[in-house]
Scaffold this active site. Sequence first.
Site, short mmCIF file in Angstrom:
data_model
loop_
_atom_site.label_atom_id
_atom_site.label_comp_id
_atom_site.label_asym_id
_atom_site.label_seq_id
_atom_site.Cartn_x
_atom_site.Cartn_y
_atom_site.Cartn_z
N ARG A 100 0.84 -1.22 0.00
CA ARG A 100 0.00 0.00 0.00
C ARG A 100 0.88 1.27 0.00
O ARG A 100 1.03 1.92 -1.02
CB ARG A 100 -0.94 -0.05 1.22
CG ARG A 100 -2.06 0.98 1.19
CD ARG A 100 -1.68 2.36 1.62
NE ARG A 100 -1.13 2.45 2.97
CZ ARG A 100 -0.63 3.57 3.48
NH1 ARG A 100 -0.58 4.68 2.76
NH2 ARG A 100 -0.11 3.58 4.71
N ASP A 101 1.49 1.57 1.12
CA ASP A 101 2.28 2.82 1.21
C ASP A 101 3.44 2.76 0.23
O ASP A 101 3.83 3.77 -0.37
CB ASP A 101 2.82 2.97 2.65
CG ASP A 101 3.05 4.41 3.06
OD1 ASP A 101 2.87 5.30 2.21
OD2 ASP A 101 3.42 4.65 4.22
N HIS A 128 5.68 4.62 12.59
CA HIS A 128 5.60 4.56 11.11
C HIS A 128 6.55 5.63 10.57
O HIS A 128 6.17 6.79 10.37
CB HIS A 128 4.15 4.83 10.70
CG HIS A 128 3.90 4.82 9.22
ND1 HIS A 128 3.15 3.84 8.59
CD2 HIS A 128 4.26 5.67 8.25
CE1 HIS A 128 3.08 4.11 7.29
NE2 HIS A 128 3.75 5.21 7.06
N HIS A 135 9.38 7.27 7.93
CA HIS A 135 9.92 7.33 6.57
C HIS A 135 11.39 7.77 6.68
O HIS A 135 11.79 8.39 7.66
CB HIS A 135 9.11 8.32 5.72
CG HIS A 135 7.76 7.77 5.32
ND1 HIS A 135 7.42 7.50 4.02
CD2 HIS A 135 6.67 7.44 6.05
CE1 HIS A 135 6.18 7.02 3.96
NE2 HIS A 135 5.70 6.98 5.19
N CYS A 189 4.49 9.45 -0.08
CA CYS A 189 3.07 9.78 0.02
C CYS A 189 2.72 10.74 -1.10
O CYS A 189 3.40 11.75 -1.30
CB CYS A 189 2.76 10.40 1.38
SG CYS A 189 1.05 10.92 1.53
N ASN A 197 9.30 4.43 3.05
CA ASN A 197 9.21 4.03 4.45
C ASN A 197 10.54 3.40 4.83
O ASN A 197 11.30 2.97 3.96
CB ASN A 197 8.13 2.95 4.62
CG ASN A 197 6.75 3.48 4.39
OD1 ASN A 197 6.32 3.64 3.26
ND2 ASN A 197 6.05 3.77 5.47
P1 HMG Z 1 -13.46 14.01 -1.79
O1 HMG Z 1 -13.29 14.42 -3.20
O2 HMG Z 1 -13.53 15.08 -0.74
O3 HMG Z 1 -14.69 13.02 -1.58
O4 HMG Z 1 -12.29 13.02 -1.42
P2 HMG Z 1 -16.19 13.08 -2.00
O5 HMG Z 1 -16.92 12.33 -0.93
O6 HMG Z 1 -16.63 14.48 -2.34
O7 HMG Z 1 -16.21 12.19 -3.34
C1 HMG Z 1 -15.61 12.60 -4.54
C2 HMG Z 1 -15.50 11.43 -5.49
O8 HMG Z 1 -14.69 10.39 -4.92
C3 HMG Z 1 -16.84 10.77 -5.77
O9 HMG Z 1 -16.75 10.22 -7.08
C4 HMG Z 1 -16.88 9.63 -4.78
O10 HMG Z 1 -17.71 8.59 -5.18
C5 HMG Z 1 -15.43 9.19 -4.79
P3 HMG Z 1 -17.32 10.99 -8.38
O11 HMG Z 1 -18.76 11.23 -8.05
O12 HMG Z 1 -16.52 12.26 -8.50
O13 HMG Z 1 -17.07 10.03 -9.50
N1 HMG Z 1 -15.04 8.53 -3.53
C6 HMG Z 1 -14.46 7.34 -3.47
N2 HMG Z 1 -14.09 6.46 -4.41
C7 HMG Z 1 -13.52 5.31 -4.00
N3 HMG Z 1 -13.28 5.01 -2.71
C8 HMG Z 1 -13.63 5.88 -1.74
C9 HMG Z 1 -14.25 7.09 -2.11
N4 HMG Z 1 -14.69 8.15 -1.40
C10 HMG Z 1 -15.19 9.02 -2.30
N5 HMG Z 1 -13.39 5.57 -0.46
C11 HMG Z 1 -11.30 11.19 -0.22
C12 HMG Z 1 -12.16 12.44 -0.14
C13 HMG Z 1 -10.91 10.82 1.20
C14 HMG Z 1 -12.09 10.08 -0.85
C15 HMG Z 1 -10.06 11.50 -1.10
O14 HMG Z 1 -9.45 12.66 -0.58
C16 HMG Z 1 -9.06 10.38 -1.10
O15 HMG Z 1 -9.32 9.33 -1.65
N6 HMG Z 1 -7.89 10.60 -0.50
C17 HMG Z 1 -6.91 9.55 -0.38
C18 HMG Z 1 -5.57 10.10 -0.18
C19 HMG Z 1 -4.59 8.98 0.05
O16 HMG Z 1 -4.87 7.81 -0.15
N7 HMG Z 1 -3.38 9.35 0.50
C20 HMG Z 1 -2.36 8.41 0.77
C21 HMG Z 1 -2.60 7.58 1.99
S1 HMG Z 1 -2.25 8.42 3.53
C22 HMG Z 1 -0.58 8.14 3.75
O17 HMG Z 1 0.08 7.63 2.89
C23 HMG Z 1 0.00 8.44 5.08
C24 HMG Z 1 0.21 7.19 5.94
O18 HMG Z 1 1.03 6.24 5.28
C25 HMG Z 1 0.86 7.57 7.27
C26 HMG Z 1 2.17 8.34 7.11
O19 HMG Z 1 3.00 7.99 6.29
O20 HMG Z 1 2.30 9.28 7.87
C27 HMG Z 1 -1.13 6.53 6.26
MG MG Z 2 3.39 6.33 5.20
#
Ligand code: HMG
Ligand code: MG
Length: 299
Positions: free
Chosen positions: A15-16, A207, A209, A240, A249
């Site tokens: 994933r990450d 966690h 990096h 990220c 990571n």
């Molecule tokens: P949004 O645009 O505010 O959401 O995104 P929305 O509710 O307004 O929906 C917009 C569109 O997204 C719609 O589709 C929804 O159906 C769809 P459209 O009508 O435009 O075709 N949608 C989804 N589709 C699939 N799965 C879902 C989903 N939710 C809505 N769950 C949202 C909000 C949270 C969805 C968006 O901002 C997003 O997906 N963000 C993900 C960001 C991400 O994955 N970042 C990386 C992971 S975090 C990380 O790496 C840090 C970590 O490792 C820790 C660290 O390292 O510190 C964890």
């Molecule tokens: Mg991470």
Amino acid sequence: MAFPKQVRLVEVGPRDGLQNESTPIATDTKLELIDRLGAAGIRYIEAASFVSPKWVPQMADHREVMTGLKRRDCVTYAALTPNLKGLEAALECGVEEVAVFGAASEAFSQKNINCSVAESLARFEPVLERAREAGVRVRGYVSCVLGCPYEGEIAPAKVAEVSKALYDMGCYEVSLGDTIGTGTPLTAKRMLEAVSRDVPMEKLAAHFHDTYGQAIANLYAVLEEGIAVVDSSVAGLGGCPYAKGASGNVASEDVVYLLNGLGIETGIDLDALAATGTWITQTIGRPNRSKVGVALAAK
Ligand code: HMG
Ligand code: MG
């Protein structure tokens, strides 16, 4: 405080590690990676992310990954679910455990999940409620615990506040993310000191990096404080998409080597893990960022 006797590794490579790759990676490659990690003795694998494919295209095949897994009884396969839509889709795929992800930085929260920290916590409440109903455990992440790409320094008190909110909401464990890898052993210890006043140490995970080459040193520091769960990524894959400059990571191979040296049990076969790191980096054409992996491959 003494080092823990055992450490549980949370492998976040599929994933990450892969989410930031711009070239599409075949679902079969992801499935083989997950299988090889399980065969190497990893007991917890974050396999997919049920986020919007518009935001993170590389994770768009989350359903295929989650349903295509060759499951091993001893392995937990988890997925990220930022909201109810993600959770419902993950439940349909038979996910056993999920994770919600918040941040200690307002700006990062907006860039990463398009809402404020307070809004994200409110959004997680129904996710936890639904997961509880379904008998699925929820892990919580806090990003930017040792610095933010947009805000710079982050106060330990803010990290503690968000961690406590996730824990009080029902997250069984809170993973503290140094998303951009700017922490040092001293800042890591200070942050942990603040958080562990509000959340028991045994409910916390590190966690880290490795952007600034500090991840192993930081881990050593927090292991000394009693951290016994470590997130890592095979071959140090990762970054990220919403944290510019965040490199991989900490490499799982490097963590296992460190833990072996400290006499801390993990149950992981380091040679098999290192071979997996060599295989995945060659397959997707990325550098192997594990020093241990590279050294073992050269033997
Ligand atoms: P949004 O645009 O505010 O959401 O995104 P929305 O509710 O307004 O929906 C917009 C569109 O997204 C719609 O589709 C929804 O159906 C769809 P459209 O009508 O435009 O075709 N949608 C989804 N589709 C699939 N799965 C879902 C989903 N939710 C809505 N769950 C949202 C909000 C949270 C969805 C968006 O901002 C997003 O997906 N963000 C993900 C960001 C991400 O994955 N970042 C990386 C992971 S975090 C990380 O790496 C840090 C970590 O490792 C820790 C660290 O390292 O510190 C964890
Ligand atoms: Mg991470």
